[in-house]
Scaffold this motif. Structure first.
Motif, PDB file in Angstrom:
ATOM      1  N   ARG A   1       0.837  -1.201   0.000  1.00 43.49           N
ATOM      2  CA  ARG A   1       0.000   0.000   0.000  1.00 43.49           C
ATOM      3  C   ARG A   1       0.873   1.252   0.000  1.00 43.49           C
ATOM      4  O   ARG A   1       0.545   2.240  -0.658  1.00 43.49           O
ATOM      5  CB  ARG A   1      -0.922  -0.005   1.221  1.00 43.49           C
ATOM      6  CG  ARG A   1      -1.824   1.220   1.277  1.00 43.49           C
ATOM      7  CD  ARG A   1      -2.849   1.133   2.378  1.00 43.49           C
ATOM      8  NE  ARG A   1      -3.707   2.300   2.344  1.00 43.49           N
ATOM      9  CZ  ARG A   1      -3.537   3.374   3.115  1.00 43.49           C
ATOM     10  NH1 ARG A   1      -2.545   3.408   3.987  1.00 43.49           N
ATOM     11  NH2 ARG A   1      -4.352   4.402   3.025  1.00 43.49           N
TER      12      ARG A   1
ATOM     13  N   TRP B   1      -7.890   6.061 -13.557  1.00 48.14           N
ATOM     14  CA  TRP B   1      -7.016   5.121 -12.829  1.00 48.14           C
ATOM     15  C   TRP B   1      -6.989   5.453 -11.340  1.00 48.14           C
ATOM     16  O   TRP B   1      -7.097   4.560 -10.484  1.00 48.14           O
ATOM     17  CB  TRP B   1      -5.599   5.184 -13.399  1.00 48.14           C
ATOM     18  CG  TRP B   1      -4.661   4.214 -12.725  1.00 48.14           C
ATOM     19  CD1 TRP B   1      -4.438   2.916 -13.070  1.00 48.14           C
ATOM     20  CD2 TRP B   1      -3.856   4.476 -11.567  1.00 48.14           C
ATOM     21  NE1 TRP B   1      -3.536   2.340 -12.203  1.00 48.14           N
ATOM     22  CE2 TRP B   1      -3.164   3.277 -11.272  1.00 48.14           C
ATOM     23  CE3 TRP B   1      -3.646   5.584 -10.759  1.00 48.14           C
ATOM     24  CZ2 TRP B   1      -2.272   3.168 -10.206  1.00 48.14           C
ATOM     25  CZ3 TRP B   1      -2.764   5.487  -9.685  1.00 48.14           C
ATOM     26  CH2 TRP B   1      -2.084   4.290  -9.411  1.00 48.14           C
TER      27      TRP B   1
ATOM     28  N   ALA C   1     -10.240   4.542  -9.547  1.00 46.90           N
ATOM     29  CA  ALA C   1     -10.324   3.088  -9.341  1.00 46.90           C
ATOM     30  C   ALA C   1      -9.449   2.675  -8.157  1.00 46.90           C
ATOM     31  O   ALA C   1      -9.811   1.782  -7.376  1.00 46.90           O
ATOM     32  CB  ALA C   1      -9.887   2.350 -10.604  1.00 46.90           C
ATOM     33  N   PHE C   2      -8.303   3.351  -8.017  1.00 47.14           N
ATOM     34  CA  PHE C   2      -7.410   3.039  -6.897  1.00 47.14           C
ATOM     35  C   PHE C   2      -8.071   3.366  -5.560  1.00 47.14           C
ATOM     36  O   PHE C   2      -7.819   2.691  -4.552  1.00 47.14           O
ATOM     37  CB  PHE C   2      -6.101   3.835  -7.030  1.00 47.14           C
ATOM     38  CG  PHE C   2      -5.134   3.582  -5.900  1.00 47.14           C
ATOM     39  CD1 PHE C   2      -4.244   2.526  -5.963  1.00 47.14           C
ATOM     40  CD2 PHE C   2      -5.121   4.397  -4.766  1.00 47.14           C
ATOM     41  CE1 PHE C   2      -3.359   2.278  -4.919  1.00 47.14           C
ATOM     42  CE2 PHE C   2      -4.245   4.159  -3.721  1.00 47.14           C
ATOM     43  CZ  PHE C   2      -3.369   3.100  -3.806  1.00 47.14           C
TER      44      PHE C   2
ATOM     45  N   ASP D   1     -11.145   2.905  -4.591  1.00 47.61           N
ATOM     46  CA  ASP D   1     -11.923   1.758  -4.131  1.00 47.61           C
ATOM     47  C   ASP D   1     -11.013   0.645  -3.613  1.00 47.61           C
ATOM     48  O   ASP D   1     -11.298   0.015  -2.589  1.00 47.61           O
ATOM     49  CB  ASP D   1     -12.797   1.216  -5.271  1.00 47.61           C
ATOM     50  CG  ASP D   1     -13.911   2.192  -5.656  1.00 47.61           C
ATOM     51  OD1 ASP D   1     -14.330   2.975  -4.772  1.00 47.61           O
ATOM     52  OD2 ASP D   1     -14.335   2.181  -6.819  1.00 47.61           O
ATOM     53  N   GLN D   2      -9.908   0.413  -4.316  1.00 47.83           N
ATOM     54  CA  GLN D   2      -8.960  -0.607  -3.871  1.00 47.83           C
ATOM     55  C   GLN D   2      -8.363  -0.229  -2.516  1.00 47.83           C
ATOM     56  O   GLN D   2      -8.188  -1.080  -1.631  1.00 47.83           O
ATOM     57  CB  GLN D   2      -7.837  -0.760  -4.904  1.00 47.83           C
ATOM     58  CG  GLN D   2      -8.297  -1.226  -6.261  1.00 47.83           C
ATOM     59  CD  GLN D   2      -7.178  -1.150  -7.297  1.00 47.83           C
ATOM     60  OE1 GLN D   2      -5.997  -1.122  -6.939  1.00 47.83           O
ATOM     61  NE2 GLN D   2      -7.539  -1.099  -8.562  1.00 47.83           N
ATOM     62  N   ASP D   3      -8.062   1.056  -2.348  1.00 46.76           N
ATOM     63  CA  ASP D   3      -7.446   1.508  -1.108  1.00 46.76           C
ATOM     64  C   ASP D   3      -8.419   1.404   0.065  1.00 46.76           C
ATOM     65  O   ASP D   3      -8.023   1.062   1.181  1.00 46.76           O
ATOM     66  CB  ASP D   3      -6.964   2.955  -1.265  1.00 46.76           C
ATOM     67  CG  ASP D   3      -6.126   3.418  -0.083  1.00 46.76           C
ATOM     68  OD1 ASP D   3      -5.085   2.786   0.178  1.00 46.76           O
ATOM     69  OD2 ASP D   3      -6.508   4.411   0.580  1.00 46.76           O
ATOM     70  N   ARG D   4      -9.690   1.684  -0.176  1.00 43.09           N
ATOM     71  CA  ARG D   4     -10.683   1.543   0.890  1.00 43.09           C
ATOM     72  C   ARG D   4     -10.753   0.099   1.369  1.00 43.09           C
ATOM     73  O   ARG D   4     -10.829  -0.180   2.568  1.00 43.09           O
ATOM     74  CB  ARG D   4     -12.052   1.991   0.383  1.00 43.09           C
ATOM     75  CG  ARG D   4     -12.219   3.508   0.297  1.00 43.09           C
ATOM     76  CD  ARG D   4     -13.516   3.859  -0.386  1.00 43.09           C
ATOM     77  NE  ARG D   4     -13.726   5.306  -0.461  1.00 43.09           N
ATOM     78  CZ  ARG D   4     -14.553   5.885  -1.302  1.00 43.09           C
ATOM     79  NH1 ARG D   4     -15.258   5.138  -2.156  1.00 43.09           N
ATOM     80  NH2 ARG D   4     -14.691   7.200  -1.312  1.00 43.09           N
ATOM     81  N   THR D   5     -10.719  -0.835   0.416  1.00 43.75           N
ATOM     82  CA  THR D   5     -10.736  -2.253   0.770  1.00 43.75           C
ATOM     83  C   THR D   5      -9.500  -2.623   1.576  1.00 43.75           C
ATOM     84  O   THR D   5      -9.584  -3.344   2.582  1.00 43.75           O
ATOM     85  CB  THR D   5     -10.815  -3.120  -0.499  1.00 43.75           C
ATOM     86  OG1 THR D   5     -11.992  -2.783  -1.236  1.00 43.75           O
ATOM     87  CG2 THR D   5     -10.829  -4.602  -0.155  1.00 43.75           C
ATOM     88  N   ALA D   6      -8.341  -2.108   1.146  1.00 39.36           N
ATOM     89  CA  ALA D   6      -7.088  -2.393   1.844  1.00 39.36           C
ATOM     90  C   ALA D   6      -7.113  -1.841   3.261  1.00 39.36           C
ATOM     91  O   ALA D   6      -6.669  -2.496   4.209  1.00 39.36           O
ATOM     92  CB  ALA D   6      -5.904  -1.804   1.073  1.00 39.36           C
TER      93      ALA D   6
END
Length: 219
Positions: A3, A57, A60-61, A63-68
């Motif tokens: 991350r 881009w 989209a990151f 959403d990925q960061d929230r999950t992380a």
């Protein structure tokens, strides 16, 4: 670490966004703050093709960061519970949270293998290595970092030292006093990390004694 590298890449891509987008983000605060503001920018904003691609881009990151971050918080709660069961007091030291405490416990193992603070300092890379032979019969004047020490533990102690300098007046005063003694910023930081190393191993010794009162430190 993944991350962290991702956020560095995000910071680089954010800096390359067109002015019409970048002006809405401002450069204040951490990259996480800019990501939050980025989430509210209209994806159909009138911009260049390159700007639109970067914006797509980056969003989209988000959403990925929230999950992380949700997974990180879940793991921290899990580790916190395990630390409670272990009975460690490491988290009572400012700047040492659940992850840092777990790192110390896993890397150190049985703290009784260090029968003196100086041995733990040497193992953790906080024991200063002399660079000069001193003046006459005096002690060495200049020292450097011990690169053979455990770098993970050294990093934990460094972060704790920086945190304490920011939040604890006594730590800030100690570092300021070292500066007035002619120490460089690195030398002052190294001295403070050595103090922290001493407190950490004492906490670990006390914790081990509380769990196993019949055991003693190695001779």
């Amino acid at each position: 670490m993944g991350r962290t590298l991702g956020l560095h890449h995000v910071a680089d891509q954010t800096a390359k966004l067109p002015t019409e987008i970048r002006d809405q983000l401002t450069s204040d605060g951490k990259i996480e703050s800019r990501l939050c503001r980025l989430a509210h920018i209209d994806p159909d904003i009138d911009t260049t093709p390159a700007g639109a691609y970067r914006l797509e881009w980056l969003q989209a990151f988000i959403d990925q960061d929230r999950t992380a971050r949700r997974e990180i918080r879940r793991l921290e709660r899990l580790i916190d519970g395990l630390a409670d069961r272990h009975g460690t007091t490491l988290r009572d030291e400012t700047g040492i949270g659940p992850i840092a405490a777990a790192t110390l416990l896993c890397e150190v193992g049985d703290p009784r293998r260090f029968d003196r603070e100086s041995k733990f300092a040497r193992w953790s890379g906080t024991g200063a290595v002399a660079l000069s032979s001193g003046e006459g019969q005096g002690n060495p004047v200049k020292h450097r970092l011990d690169f053979r020490g455990n770098r993970r533990i050294n990093s934990v102690l460094y972060i704790a030292s920086v945190t304490q300098q920011r939040s604890q007046p006594e730590a800030a005063a100690y570092l300021a006093r070292k500066a007035t003694e002619g120490k460089t910023r690195r030398e002052a930081r190294r001295a403070h990390k050595r103090q922290l190393a001493n407190r950490v191993i004492r906490r670990m010794w006390r914790g081990e004694t509380a769990r196993n009162p019949t055991h003693t430190l190695a001779a």
